[in-house]
Design an enzyme around this catalytic site. Structure first.
Site, mmCIF file in Angstrom:
data_model
loop_
_atom_site.group_PDB
_atom_site.id
_atom_site.type_symbol
_atom_site.label_atom_id
_atom_site.label_comp_id
_atom_site.label_asym_id
_atom_site.label_seq_id
_atom_site.Cartn_x
_atom_site.Cartn_y
_atom_site.Cartn_z
ATOM 1 N N ASP A 57 0.820 -1.219 0.000
ATOM 2 C CA ASP A 57 0.000 0.000 0.000
ATOM 3 C C ASP A 57 0.856 1.272 0.000
ATOM 4 O OD1 ASP A 57 -2.263 -1.690 0.252
ATOM 5 O OD2 ASP A 57 -1.862 -1.818 2.395
ATOM 6 N N LYS A 87 2.401 1.714 -5.213
ATOM 7 C CA LYS A 87 3.100 1.124 -6.370
ATOM 8 C C LYS A 87 2.305 1.299 -7.646
ATOM 9 C CE LYS A 87 3.331 -2.917 -4.348
ATOM 10 N NZ LYS A 87 2.955 -2.534 -2.989
ATOM 11 N N GLY A 121 -4.055 -4.701 -4.125
ATOM 12 C CA GLY A 121 -5.016 -3.752 -4.686
ATOM 13 C C GLY A 121 -4.268 -2.513 -5.113
ATOM 14 N N HIS A 122 -4.387 -2.137 -6.378
ATOM 15 C CA HIS A 122 -3.752 -0.905 -6.820
ATOM 16 C C HIS A 122 -4.846 0.071 -7.167
ATOM 17 C CE1 HIS A 122 -0.615 -3.787 -7.880
ATOM 18 N NE2 HIS A 122 -1.461 -4.326 -8.714
ATOM 19 N N GLN A 142 2.239 -6.283 -2.576
ATOM 20 C CA GLN A 142 2.559 -6.238 -1.131
ATOM 21 C C GLN A 142 3.882 -5.492 -0.906
ATOM 22 O OE1 GLN A 142 1.583 -9.765 -2.258
ATOM 23 N NE2 GLN A 142 -0.454 -8.928 -2.079
ATOM 24 N N ARG A 186 -10.462 -2.586 5.074
ATOM 25 C CA ARG A 186 -10.081 -2.481 6.496
ATOM 26 C C ARG A 186 -9.272 -1.211 6.737
ATOM 27 N NH1 ARG A 186 -6.938 -8.039 7.585
ATOM 28 N NH2 ARG A 186 -6.360 -7.711 5.434
HETATM 29 P P1 IMP Z 1 -2.914 -12.848 2.632
HETATM 30 O O1 IMP Z 1 -1.942 -12.323 1.607
HETATM 31 O O2 IMP Z 1 -4.352 -12.613 2.243
HETATM 32 O O3 IMP Z 1 -2.648 -14.258 3.011
HETATM 33 O O4 IMP Z 1 -2.719 -11.981 3.968
HETATM 34 C C1 IMP Z 1 -1.518 -12.048 4.740
HETATM 35 C C2 IMP Z 1 -1.136 -10.678 5.262
HETATM 36 O O5 IMP Z 1 -0.731 -9.854 4.186
HETATM 37 C C3 IMP Z 1 -2.285 -9.906 5.940
HETATM 38 O O6 IMP Z 1 -1.743 -9.129 6.978
HETATM 39 C C4 IMP Z 1 -2.806 -8.996 4.838
HETATM 40 O O7 IMP Z 1 -3.456 -7.867 5.334
HETATM 41 C C5 IMP Z 1 -1.493 -8.645 4.168
HETATM 42 N N1 IMP Z 1 -1.658 -8.252 2.765
HETATM 43 C C6 IMP Z 1 -1.902 -9.040 1.713
HETATM 44 N N2 IMP Z 1 -1.954 -8.326 0.586
HETATM 45 C C7 IMP Z 1 -1.733 -7.049 0.921
HETATM 46 C C8 IMP Z 1 -1.621 -5.830 0.169
HETATM 47 O O8 IMP Z 1 -1.734 -5.786 -1.062
HETATM 48 N N3 IMP Z 1 -1.376 -4.705 0.892
HETATM 49 C C9 IMP Z 1 -1.200 -4.725 2.238
HETATM 50 N N4 IMP Z 1 -1.287 -5.839 2.974
HETATM 51 C C10 IMP Z 1 -1.542 -6.993 2.317
#
Ligand code: IMP
Length: 443
Positions: A32, A35, A59-60, A243, A322
């Protein structure tokens, strides 16, 4: 390895966009960082834009002429002429991709097989992965706070070699054979976790997936071959990470991480491109820090200042909505991501959000058990116990969102940027002061 060979220079909005042959962009913090916006800005210069890890947990948000595009899977360069590729190291939910392409088509952007390629080996996120993600998270006494998109369970199946690949999805007979083979394993797993195993035989989603397989069959590509051939011909390739460094499955704040490797080296491994071909690695760095989900965040602001930054920065997840946890700039974490990624340049985002805050605090070190640390401890449990040591900067007044050059910035903002740049030790190339394409200038 990093030759930094600038072979094309273009002016856009007073920005000198230097494109190199192979550039990797990654998030320096917990995702976040913005990017999508920077990739969108640089995309006009590249022939191929490639996603190398993650799935629709990412999410972009890209804002063009005031219109917001929220993308999860489609690479951020979709609004330009570049060809887009989804690499085999990603996990792909075909329903999400279909929805995104339909929305883009409604807005007049047609994404067909000439525009987008999906590697034949890409693992498909199946409805049972989403189910398992929900069951897994509710069974955990200490939550990770996943996005519940089935990401982790799709990667588990990849590593267990129980995945459905893009090439299987595209062929009904192969898909049915694969599901037959997988059903006993997956049904037992779902049942053991308290779920309903009948999902494995539910023809409703199976038929939907067969349809999606037909739709995406023409998009199947060999991403490694395509990139290497493009580089051989002198074309330019931009690898877009999802991420951020501290969510990396290997080097991040385990266990509070995602299930893929988000650092620059992962682009080479996941795309099948040798590290000798990399020219630039750009880190996207937010002027403060945010995190969604659980896990340590030493500079977290659990007070009104945190609320203020969250509101001013619109810090709510693109994927889950969130509220993001917000904190002061955390130098030890950034130093670690510089080491993990080998950045050659930085784009600093969201500077405008910090206007009017006095003083601005920068965490330059931690204290742990009476010892001062200028680099994060390797154990996540120790990181959670670290107490930040702050340096205060005076801050500035006034709205930065209309500023388009360094010399128009208030003194306090220049001081903040210069201090961060010298602490981080990597040249800041772009400064972003708002979500729009035009709200970026050269440092
Ligand atoms: P998962 O990738 O859904 O398994 O989540 C694992 C952790 O990565 C959690 O804390 C999510 O909130 C975080 N996370 C996954 N994708 C993103 C992203 O694109 N931005 C920020 N946090 C992310």
């Amino acid at each position: 390895m990093f030759m930094g060979n600038t072979n094309k220079i273009l002016l856009f909005n007073n920005l000198i966009l230097c494109s190199t042959m192979f550039t990797i962009i990654t998030g320096t913090q917990f995702g976040d960082e913005g990017k999508g916006k920077i990739v969108d800005l640089m995309a006009r210069e590249y022939d191929l834009i490639v996603r190398f890890q993650g799935g629709d947990n990412a999410g972009h948000t890209v804002v063009v002429n005031g219109k917001k595009y929220k993308l999860h899977l489609t690479p951020s360069g979709v609004l330009f002429d570049a060809r887009l590729l989804i690499g085999p190291g990603t996990v792909l939910n075909p329903q999400t991709l279909a929805r995104e392409l339909d929305t883009l088509a409604d807005d007049g952007t047609v994404v067909d097989e000439k525009k987008l390629g999906i590697d034949a080996k890409t693992s498909i996120i199946m409805p049972y992965h989403v189910e398992l993600d929900g069951l897994g998270e509710s069974a955990r006494s200490v939550k990770i706070g996943t996005t519940k998109r089935g990401i982790g369970y799709a990667y588990i199946d990849k590593v267990a070699r129980d995945e459905v690949q893009m090439a299987d999805l595209a062929d009904e007979e192969r898909l049915r054979r694969r599901l037959e083979e997988l059903t006993p394993i997956k049904a037992a797993q779902i049942q053991s976790m308290g779920g309903d195993p009948s999902i494995m035989e539910d023809e409703t989603w199976i038929r939907t997936y067969i349809e999606l397989g037909r739709r995406f069959a023409p998009f199947i590509a060999d991403v490694s071959h395509e990139i290497n051939t493009a580089l051989d011909k002198g074309k330019k390739v931009l690898a877009e990470g999802a991420q951020g460094a501290h969510l990396d499955v290997i080097h991040g704040t385990q266990k509070f991480v995602t299930s893929s490797s988000c650092i620059a080296g992962s682009a080479c491994a996941n795309l099948g491109v040798g590290p000798t071909r990399v020219d630039e690695v750009m880190g996207i760095l937010k002027a403060y820090i945010t995190r969604v989900g659980e896990g340590p965040l030493p500079t977290e602001l659990k007070d009104k200042m945190g609320d203020r930054i969250r509101e001013a920065g619109g810090e709510f997840g693109t994927t889950t909505g969130r509220p993001r946890r917000c904190g002061w700039f955390d130098l030890p974490l950034v130093k670690k991501s510089v080491a993990l990624n080998g950045y050659t340049q930085i784009a600093l985002t969201k500077l405008d959000v910090l206007s009017g805050i006095h003083p601005l605090k920068v965490c330059t070190a931690y204290e742990l058990d009476g010892v001062r640390l200028d680099y994060p401890p390797e154990s996540t449990a120790d990181l959670a116990r670290c107490v930040p040591v702050f340096e205060d900067l005076s801050g500035w007044e006034g709205d930065l969102t209309g500023i388009r050059s360094m010399d128009a910035l208030p003194d306090g903002a220049i001081e903040y940027l210069s201090r961060l740049e010298s602490l981080v030790g990597v040249p800041f190339k772009y400064i972003s002061v708002g979500p729009g394409r035009e709200q970026t200038f050269m440092k």
